[in-house]
Scaffold this active site. Structure first.
Site, PDB file in Angstrom:
ATOM      1  N   TYR A  20     -60.117 -38.890 -11.268  1.00  0.00           N
ATOM      2  CA  TYR A  20     -60.549 -37.667 -11.940  1.00  0.00           C
ATOM      3  C   TYR A  20     -59.845 -36.484 -11.293  1.00  0.00           C
ATOM      4  O   TYR A  20     -59.766 -36.397 -10.066  1.00  0.00           O
ATOM      5  CB  TYR A  20     -62.064 -37.503 -11.807  1.00  0.00           C
ATOM      6  CG  TYR A  20     -62.621 -36.237 -12.439  1.00  0.00           C
ATOM      7  CD1 TYR A  20     -62.576 -36.050 -13.813  1.00  0.00           C
ATOM      8  CD2 TYR A  20     -63.201 -35.245 -11.651  1.00  0.00           C
ATOM      9  CE1 TYR A  20     -63.097 -34.901 -14.398  1.00  0.00           C
ATOM     10  CE2 TYR A  20     -63.725 -34.095 -12.222  1.00  0.00           C
ATOM     11  CZ  TYR A  20     -63.673 -33.929 -13.594  1.00  0.00           C
ATOM     12  OH  TYR A  20     -64.193 -32.787 -14.171  1.00  0.00           O
ATOM     13  N   ASP A  78     -53.924 -35.027  -5.165  1.00  0.00           N
ATOM     14  CA  ASP A  78     -55.124 -34.262  -5.468  1.00  0.00           C
ATOM     15  C   ASP A  78     -56.116 -34.491  -4.334  1.00  0.00           C
ATOM     16  O   ASP A  78     -56.785 -35.517  -4.258  1.00  0.00           O
ATOM     17  CB  ASP A  78     -55.708 -34.698  -6.814  1.00  0.00           C
ATOM     18  CG  ASP A  78     -56.951 -33.886  -7.176  1.00  0.00           C
ATOM     19  OD1 ASP A  78     -57.388 -33.074  -6.343  1.00  0.00           O
ATOM     20  OD2 ASP A  78     -57.481 -34.084  -8.283  1.00  0.00           O
ATOM     21  N   LYS A 113     -63.482 -27.751  -3.067  1.00  0.00           N
ATOM     22  CA  LYS A 113     -64.689 -28.198  -2.352  1.00  0.00           C
ATOM     23  C   LYS A 113     -64.815 -27.611  -0.936  1.00  0.00           C
ATOM     24  O   LYS A 113     -65.179 -26.452  -0.792  1.00  0.00           O
ATOM     25  CB  LYS A 113     -64.737 -29.727  -2.357  1.00  0.00           C
ATOM     26  CG  LYS A 113     -64.808 -30.266  -3.822  1.00  0.00           C
ATOM     27  CD  LYS A 113     -65.272 -31.691  -3.916  1.00  0.00           C
ATOM     28  CE  LYS A 113     -65.082 -32.246  -5.309  1.00  0.00           C
ATOM     29  NZ  LYS A 113     -66.288 -32.426  -6.082  1.00  0.00           N
TER      30      LYS A 113
END
Ligand code: PLP
Length: 426
Positions: free
Chosen positions: A144, A239, A267
């Site tokens: 994702y 990523d 994050k």
């Protein structure tokens, strides 16, 4: 455990928001029941609207590496707010955070701040396409990378949880240049690069997959990706929205010793405030406006609240022994699940790296999405609720990672073990 207040709040929420939530996986569709509404968090603990306390292994899906309401982060946010929440103009804190990111990850020669992981990935892909003059990208099934159109193809996590293979509203043209390879299967990448020779701009990968459950890269997989992309003049994009400052201080790229051309972050680097960043090679980043022609912008990008919360977090992580502490906490959690499952004859596959851990109720090793999706979802749902009833909050989906923070100590590990024992015996 009485969660009536949460249930009532959810009933109200569904009248106002689609599915009652602002992000789909929060809705408990994969595990059944209604989501909990949380009132406050402190350290490793969350308190719901009915006053029940939980040990939190979700930690806002990763950002809260110092736990909830860490005093240094709260102080930094308070000070930043008093000085003004947004200028829409440069501020010192963004230089300091950029500097720290570049120091921690030497592959980042230049960096740009944005407001979410989705935005970071979307922008990095635009940049990679512009730099190479090619359109196609390769991603891995089950990885994702946020909800930008081009990446909503076999996207793991929330999409998998809802069993949506893709999303309506994504024009076919947006994903036609997205090629799907198999995680941990270098031959699948090689054959795509051969078939589309000279057309692939970049390969994007979660260097540790954390959105199909936790799947570690097989030894040599990331190195082979590096060599293959170089051989095809394609870029390698790590990523690290989830793995950055989670796998270790230098992210997965330092841990596995592989240097990507581009990296996306999010994050942890915002200390619990909305943030993202992307960066990489100087020559690539030089294509970004205003230095170059690739447009990318943001009203709140680099805002002092997120920058100062992120800085406070990264500073705290530099305290001696912090990474050992995190590693110990994650290992203890992983071991508790593996050992108790073995004792109860429950087939489980576990994984851990740095402060991240995960587990599948599955028979054999899980190396990719085809394996991951065959895990026992029903058992996970029952386990999730049994753990919740004992005050342990796990992700409400079998396809998510679990996280520890510096506030997760031995007491939490012991409570987790006891809860796992009861949940698996039941
Ligand atoms: N990339 C990865 C690896 C992620 O795990 C996520 C979110 O979970 C994203 C990108 C998207 O980040 P955000 O939710 O901040 O848009």
């Amino acid at each position: 455990m009485n969660t009536d207040t949460s249930r009532k709040l959810f009933e109200r929420a569904v009248e106002l928001m689609p599915g009652g939530v602002n992000s789909p996986v929060r809705a408990y569709r994969a595990v059944g029941g209604h989501p909990l509404f949380f009132q406050r968090g402190q350290g490793a603990h969350l308190v719901d609207a009915d006053g029940n306390t939980y040990i939190d292994y979700v930690l806002s899906w990763g950002p809260l590496i110092l736990g909830h309401a860490n005093p240094a982060v709260v102080r930094a946010i308070g000070e930043a707010a008093r000085d003004g929440t947004s200028f829409g103009a440069p501020c010192t804190a963004e230089i300091e955070l950029a500097d720290r990111l570049c120091q921690a990850m030497p592959s980042l020669e230049r960096v740009r701040m944005v407001n979410s992981g989705t935005e970071a990935v979307m922008s990095a892909i635009r940049l990679g396409r512009a730099f190479t003059g090619r359109s196609r990208i390769i991603k891995f099934a089950g990885c994702y990378h946020g909800h930008a159109d081009a990446l909503l193809a076999q996207a793991g996590s929330g999409v998998a949880t809802l069993s949506l293979p893709d999303s309506p509203g994504v024009p076919a043209g947006s994903v036609q240049d997205t090629l799907i390879a198999r995680y941990n299967d270098i031959a699948s990448v090689e054959s795509l690069l051969d078939e589309y020779r000279g057309e692939v701009a970049l390969v994007i990968v979660e260097p540790v997959a954390g959105n199909m459950g936790v799947v570690l890269p097989r030894p040599g997989f990331l190195q082979a990706l590096r060599e293959l992309t170089q051989a095809h003049d394609a870029l390698l994009l790590f990523d690290e929205v989830l793995t950055g400052f989670r796998v270790g201080p230098g992210g997965a790229q330092a841990h596995y010793g592989v240097t990507p051309d581009l990296t996306t972050l999010g994050k942890v680097i915002g200390g619990g405030l909305p943030v993202g960043a992307f960066g990489g090679r100087r020559d690539i980043m030089a294509m970004l406006a205003p230095e170059g022609p690739v447009y990318q912008a943001g009203t709140l990008s680099g805002n002092p609240l997120a920058m100062r919360a992120g800085l406070a977090t990264l500073r705290a992580l530099e305290a001696p022994g912090t990474w050992d502490l995190l590693e110990r906490a994650a290992t203890a959690a992983r071991d508790a699940i593996a050992e108790e499952a073995a004792a109860h004859g429950v087939p489980v596959q576990t994984a851990q790296v740095g402060s991240i851990f995960g587990f599948f109720f599955a028979d054999g090793p899980v190396a990719d999405w085809d394996h991951a999706r065959t895990c026992d979802r029903t058992r996970y749902a029952a386990f999730f609720h049994a753990m919740l009833a004992q005050g342990v909050y796990l992700a409400p989906s079998p396809f998510e990672a679990a996280f520890v923070s510096t506030a997760h100590g031995e007491a939490e590990a012991e409570r987790l073990r006891g809860a796992v024992r009861v949940a698996l015996a039941g």
